[in-house]
Design a protein around this motif. Sequence first.
Motif, PDB file in Angstrom:
ATOM      1  N   ALA A 290     -21.545  72.219  35.627  1.00 25.15           N
ATOM      2  CA  ALA A 290     -21.623  72.630  34.231  1.00 25.15           C
ATOM      3  C   ALA A 290     -22.942  73.349  33.973  1.00 25.15           C
ATOM      4  O   ALA A 290     -23.909  73.201  34.720  1.00 25.15           O
ATOM      5  N   ASN A 342     -26.048  70.148  38.109  1.00 22.10           N
ATOM      6  CA  ASN A 342     -25.689  71.096  37.062  1.00 22.10           C
ATOM      7  C   ASN A 342     -26.775  72.141  36.843  1.00 22.10           C
ATOM      8  O   ASN A 342     -27.955  71.917  37.140  1.00 22.10           O
ATOM      9  N   ASP A 400     -21.771  75.337  28.701  1.00 17.76           N
ATOM     10  CA  ASP A 400     -20.714  74.360  28.457  1.00 17.76           C
ATOM     11  C   ASP A 400     -21.099  73.364  27.373  1.00 17.76           C
ATOM     12  O   ASP A 400     -20.236  72.762  26.740  1.00 17.76           O
ATOM     13  N   ARG A 531     -17.788  68.864  32.994  1.00 22.11           N
ATOM     14  CA  ARG A 531     -17.060  69.552  31.923  1.00 22.11           C
ATOM     15  C   ARG A 531     -16.010  68.657  31.273  1.00 22.11           C
ATOM     16  O   ARG A 531     -15.747  68.749  30.092  1.00 22.11           O
TER      17      ARG A 531
END
Length: 534
Positions: A290, A342, A400, A531
Motif C-alpha cells: 500500500a 509499504n 491508498d 489495502r
Amino acid sequence: MPPTKDPVRNDSAKKDSTTTGAETAAPTISLADVAKDRRTFDPAPSRSTTIDVVVTRSAPAAAGAIGLPVGEKGAVPRSLGLDRATLAAAGFEGKLGQTHVVPRQGAAALVAIGVGEGNLSTSQLRDAAAAFARAAGKHGSLATALHTSASGSAADAAAAVVEGIVLARYRYGALRNSSSTTPVSAIALLAGNDVAAVERGATKGRATAAAACLARDLANTPPSHLTATRIAELAVQIGAETGLGVEVFGPEELTLLGCGGLLGVNAGSAEPARLVKLTYRPKRAKPTAAHIALVGKGVMYDSGGISLKPSDGMHLVMKMDMSGAGNVLAVMSALTALGCPNHVSAYLMCTDNMPSGSAMKLGDVLHIHGGTTVEVLNTDAEGRLVLADGLALAAEESPDAIIDIATLTGACVVALGTSYAGVLGNDQGLVDAIRGAADATDEPVWQLPLAKDRYRKLLDSDVADLKNVGGPYGGAITAAVFLSEFVGDIPWAHLDIAGPMKFDADDSWRTKGASGVGTRLLIDLVTSYARSSA
C-alpha cells in the motif's frame, strides 16, 4: 501564483530542495547534544544514548541489575535467594508491577518483578518492564527474562519489554549541566529455545522505542532551539542515515506551490516556514504493498497569532504544538530498520504562529494549495490551515490512505481528557485499523463522529469557500470536517493528540513531559497496513 500540476516535483521548486537516498541501518537518534545557544545550535543527533540490545541465555557479566519475574502464586526463582515469606514480609506479593530490589556485594542486583498471575498481555509486560527499569534506576546495564511471562508471541513480548525499559528511563537532559539519572546503555533479554523470535522482537522494540524517544526529544526542545529551519535540517540528516528521500521547500517554493495556509500562518514570524517531504520505499515491494501518506502539524511555537493565547500553563507548552510533525519524522526514521513493506510518504508542515505587524489577520482569506479559499476568523485555529496544504498535496498522489496527526483542538481535550487521542475519518476500515494499532501499542484513541451532514454548514463563509472555525461547540468535530474537505474520496483519518501530547507526571513507561504519543501507533499501522484493511 496558480498551483502547479505536480507540486513536489515541479522544476522551480527543485532548485532549493534536498534529496537523499542512502541505504543504511537506522540509528538510535536523540537531540542530547543540542547547544545552549540557538546561534550555535547543531541539529546533529548524538550517538551517546545508543542502547545495545542483545538476546542471550545468561546474564552478561557487565549487567548491573537482573530482573526476575515472580508471580502471586507458584515457586519463587531460586536465584533470587529469598522465599515467598521473606518477600511478603518486605511488602512484595508478586502483584503486577510490584518490585523488590535485592542488592548483592560484588554482583548484579536482583530485582523481583511482580507479574500477578502470569500470562501477561503486551501492555502489561510493557508496564512491568517499566517498573523494573525504574527500580533499577541506578544501573545502566540491565538483564531480564520478563518476556517469558507473556501470553502472546515471544517476538511481541520482547518488543514490549524493550519499549517499557527504554521509555521508562527516558529523560530530556540536553540543556542540563548535570544529570542525576543513569541512562540505559544495554539490555539483555534472557531467552530459552525461542532465540530467533526474541531477537526479532528486540530489534523491533529498540527501533520503536528509539523513534518514540526522538519524538519526545523534538517536542521537549525549546522553540528557539528547534525552528522550522532546524527540524528540516534534522530531517535531511535522518533521511541520509536511514535511506529516505527528503525534499525541503522554503517560502519561494511554497509560493509557487500555492501553499497559502502554511504561508499565511507564517506571515507574522521572523522564522521562515518549511515544508518537508519524506519518502520511504521498501527495497522489494510486493504488488499488494500500500501507499500511505502521513501529514504532521509542525507549529514550532503557537502564540495564537493575533488571537493571542493567555499567558498560562497551556501557552508555556506550546513548544509542543509541533508534536504531530515530530512524531511523523520519528515514524519515518524507523521504517528502514523495521523493513516496512509499504510505501510511505510524509509531509511535515512547519512554521511558528506569531503576532506582528505582518501577521495574518481576522478576516483575511487564504488560498490553500489546489485553490480552496478560507476565511480566517480565528488565527489560533492555525493548525488546520497548515494541514490543509499538506493534505491537498498528499491527495494529489492518490495514496491508498492518508492519516494526519496534530495537537489540534482544546475541544478534544475537553471531550476526552489527557489519556485518549481523538480519531475521526471518512473510512471506517482505516479508523478501525488505527484503533487496532492503538490497542497494540497502549496509545488509546476514541472515535468521534465526523458527521459532515450535520456540521459542514457551520463552516460556510460569506466571502470564501470555507471559514476556519465553526462556532463554540463541537470544535474537535468541526476541525476534522474542515480537514476532510482536502482529501476528496481517499480513505483518510485524523488523529487529534492535543490531550495526550504530554504527561504531567511519571507513570509506568510514560515520563513527565512530551509524550511522543502517536509515534508507536503510526509505526504499527504503516508496517501492518494492507489495502484490505480499509
